[in-house]
Write a protein that holds these residues in place. Structure first.
Motif, PDB file in Angstrom:
ATOM      1  N   LEU A 195     -12.336   4.630  -2.013  1.00  0.00           N
ATOM      2  CA  LEU A 195     -12.877   4.020  -0.944  1.00  0.00           C
ATOM      3  C   LEU A 195     -11.936   2.773  -0.222  1.00  0.00           C
ATOM      4  N   GLN A 196     -11.149   2.193  -1.206  1.00  0.00           N
ATOM      5  CA  GLN A 196     -10.369   0.810  -0.771  1.00  0.00           C
ATOM      6  C   GLN A 196      -8.778   1.446  -0.736  1.00  0.00           C
ATOM      7  N   ARG A 197      -8.530   2.318  -1.328  1.00  0.00           N
ATOM      8  CA  ARG A 197      -7.101   2.693  -1.302  1.00  0.00           C
ATOM      9  C   ARG A 197      -6.912   4.207  -1.654  1.00  0.00           C
ATOM     10  N   CYS A 198      -5.613   4.603  -1.246  1.00  0.00           N
ATOM     11  CA  CYS A 198      -5.181   6.064  -1.409  1.00  0.00           C
ATOM     12  C   CYS A 198      -3.662   6.103  -1.380  1.00  0.00           C
ATOM     13  N   GLY A 199      -3.321   7.297  -1.851  1.00  0.00           N
ATOM     14  CA  GLY A 199      -1.783   7.522  -1.927  1.00  0.00           C
ATOM     15  C   GLY A 199      -1.661   8.729  -1.520  1.00  0.00           C
ATOM     16  N   VAL A 200      -0.719   8.735  -0.371  1.00  0.00           N
ATOM     17  CA  VAL A 200      -0.707   9.977   0.487  1.00  0.00           C
ATOM     18  C   VAL A 200       0.748  10.508   0.783  1.00  0.00           C
ATOM     19  N   PRO A 201       1.139  11.500   0.564  1.00  0.00           N
ATOM     20  CA  PRO A 201       2.665  12.165   0.693  1.00  0.00           C
ATOM     21  C   PRO A 201       3.069  11.760   2.110  1.00  0.00           C
ATOM     22  N   ALA A 202       4.392  11.528   2.176  1.00  0.00           N
ATOM     23  CA  ALA A 202       4.978  11.326   3.359  1.00  0.00           C
ATOM     24  C   ALA A 202       6.456  11.397   3.401  1.00  0.00           C
ATOM     25  N   ARG A 203       7.040  11.703   4.371  1.00  0.00           N
ATOM     26  CA  ARG A 203       8.650  11.450   4.642  1.00  0.00           C
ATOM     27  C   ARG A 203       8.817  10.258   5.004  1.00  0.00           C
ATOM     28  N   LEU A 204       9.256   9.322   4.173  1.00  0.00           N
ATOM     29  CA  LEU A 204       9.294   7.698   4.531  1.00  0.00           C
ATOM     30  C   LEU A 204      10.292   7.743   5.624  1.00  0.00           C
ATOM     31  N   THR A 205       9.734   6.957   6.622  1.00  0.00           N
ATOM     32  CA  THR A 205      10.624   6.659   7.956  1.00  0.00           C
ATOM     33  C   THR A 205      10.694   5.127   8.226  1.00  0.00           C
ATOM     34  N   VAL A 206      11.288   4.747   9.087  1.00  0.00           N
ATOM     35  CA  VAL A 206      11.489   3.206   9.551  1.00  0.00           C
ATOM     36  C   VAL A 206      10.295   2.718  10.031  1.00  0.00           C
ATOM     37  N   GLU A 207       9.476   3.560  10.601  1.00  0.00           N
ATOM     38  CA  GLU A 207       8.056   3.171  11.234  1.00  0.00           C
ATOM     39  C   GLU A 207       7.238   2.744   9.811  1.00  0.00           C
TER      40      GLU A 207
END
Length: 417
Positions: A179-191
């Motif tokens: 409920l409070q936190r999650c980890g999600v896959p991403a292609r990290l960017t400047v944004e």
């Protein structure tokens, strides 16, 4: 000679927030890279200004010492006008927009105001130093392919749910969610970096794939958990806050707090890294595992953590460099009562100026050099002897009259859920 135990465990580096105080972390890393040139952090996590340092380190396809030196060079070249517009026109325009919005009851007669300052200069700076045209970080993908990195995590806070989100680029990543936190896959960017470092109200939030996101420190109550979830066995966490209870702000005062004090407390609440309380929770879990071995069947495991904090209150140091702020910004900050408070967190957060940055690097190097043996014992490495100029770095600038004792260093062995 630098030697690492054959059964070396998975090291992780956590860099907390703190605005311009993020240069302190680079100074500590400089000492580590000189004492332990073979040191390797396959897991990197960062929050706010720590996310900027994390992204830069992760994007450099070079050994640790060379990567740290390039990171230090980027900080040494940084000025406030590369972070946000600090000219009279830029600051006045934002201030007038905010004032009109308040006085008009929210009427949409002027363009919507996003943040109190324009951070497009920071976006341009990150594009340049990260050598990206489309915003993606090419070096991160290359380091993951080569095995130098296994995962990089950048933390943000999602608006309006206030959920803490860790954006992860890595190999064999397994998402997590609560409920409070999650980890999600991403292609990290400047944004992602812009979002993690966007101070509430001051810096504008950034739009990511699932909504608007702000500073990663707002609701991150368990800052060690992302590194643990990414598979770390041993974590070095570098904070920019002095040990709790040793802050100069604890000095009693009978004066009514000016706005600068209140804003400093609000900023400090964002950067309150919760490392000590998080570690205390995990130590209790560690005892549970030791006393009940079958608890490992639930997925619990031991994780060691070392928390490195400044030996001095960096906010107090920042007050010595207030004159380095541009005139327009200095005028606004003094109007909020910066000279009437013993809290200078607001100044320390915004002081992206060469003299203060160099001072942060110096203090970080000194603190790291003093604790090389302790860090070596934690890592299971034999440090390379540091030259005298590093081990006993001389002061290049006057020190504040008020100094604080060196805080306790090691968070004992902990366990992670």
């Amino acid at each position: 000679m630098n030697t690492v135990t054959p059964n070396a465990r998975t090291n992780a580096l956590l860099l907390a927030g703190g605005g311009a105080r993020g240069a302190y972390q680079v100074g500590v890393l400089r000492s580590l890279s000189r004492a332990f040139p073979a040191l390797h952090f396959p897991i990197l996590t960062g929050i706010s200004a720590g996310a900027i340092n994390t992204a830069m380190l992760a994007n450099i396809t070079a050994p640790f010492p060379a990567a740290v030196e390039r990171l230090a060079q980027h900080w040494e070249s940084l000025t406030l006008d590369q972070v946000f517009r600090c000219d009279v026109r830029g600051l006045a325009g934002k201030s007038i927009n905010w004032m009109f919005r308040l006085m008009s009851g929210g009427a949409h007669l002027l363009p919507n105001t996003r943040g109190m300052v324009d951070t497009n200069p920071l976006r341009s700076f990150l594009h340049r130093v990260l050598e990206t045209s489309d915003g993606a970080l090419p070096g991160v993908a290359e380091n993951i392919r080569s095995g130098r990195l296994s995962a990089v995590g950048i933390m943000t806070t999602r608006y309006p749910s206030a959920q803490s989100v860790t954006w992860v680029q890595g190999a064999n990543f397994q998402p997590w969610k609560s409920l409070q936190r999650c980890g999600v896959p991403a292609r990290l960017t400047v944004e992602h970096i812009m979002a993690s470092s966007s101070l509430p109200l001051v810096f504008p939030a950034a739009q990511l794939e699932n909504g608007w996101h702000g500073d990663g420190g707002i609701r991150l109550t368990s800052p060690l958990s992302p590194a643990v979830n990414l598979g770390a066995d041993r974590i070095i966490a570098i904070s920019t806050s002095v040990e709790p209870g040793l802050s100069e702000a604890n000095r009693p005062t009978t004066d009514y707090p000016p706005p600068a004090t209140i804003l400093s407390v609000l900023l400090e609440s964002v950067f309150l890294d919760q490392l000590d309380s998080n570690a205390a929770e995990l130590r209790r879990m560690n005892r549970l595992i030791a006393e009940h071995p079958r608890s490992q069947e639930l997925g619990l495991r031991h994780v060691d953590a070392l928390v490195l904090r400044p030996s001095r209150d960096l906010g107090v140091v920042a007050s010595e460099f207030e004159s380095e702020l541009p005139r327009a910004l200095r005028h606004l900050i003094r109007g909020l009562g910066s000279r009437e408070t013993n809290r200078a967190d607001m100044i320390a957060t915004l002081l992206f100026q060469p003299l203060f940055i160099r001072k942060m690097l110096e203090i970080g190097e000194q603190d790291g050099a003093r604790r090389v043996d302790e860090i070596g014992a934690f890592l299971g490495c034999t440090p390379v002897p540091l030259p005298p100029r590093v081990a006993e770095l001389p002061e290049q600038f006057p020190s504040p009259d008020r100094t604080l004792p060196l805080p306790a260093g090691v968070v004992p062995t902990i366990a992670a859920a």
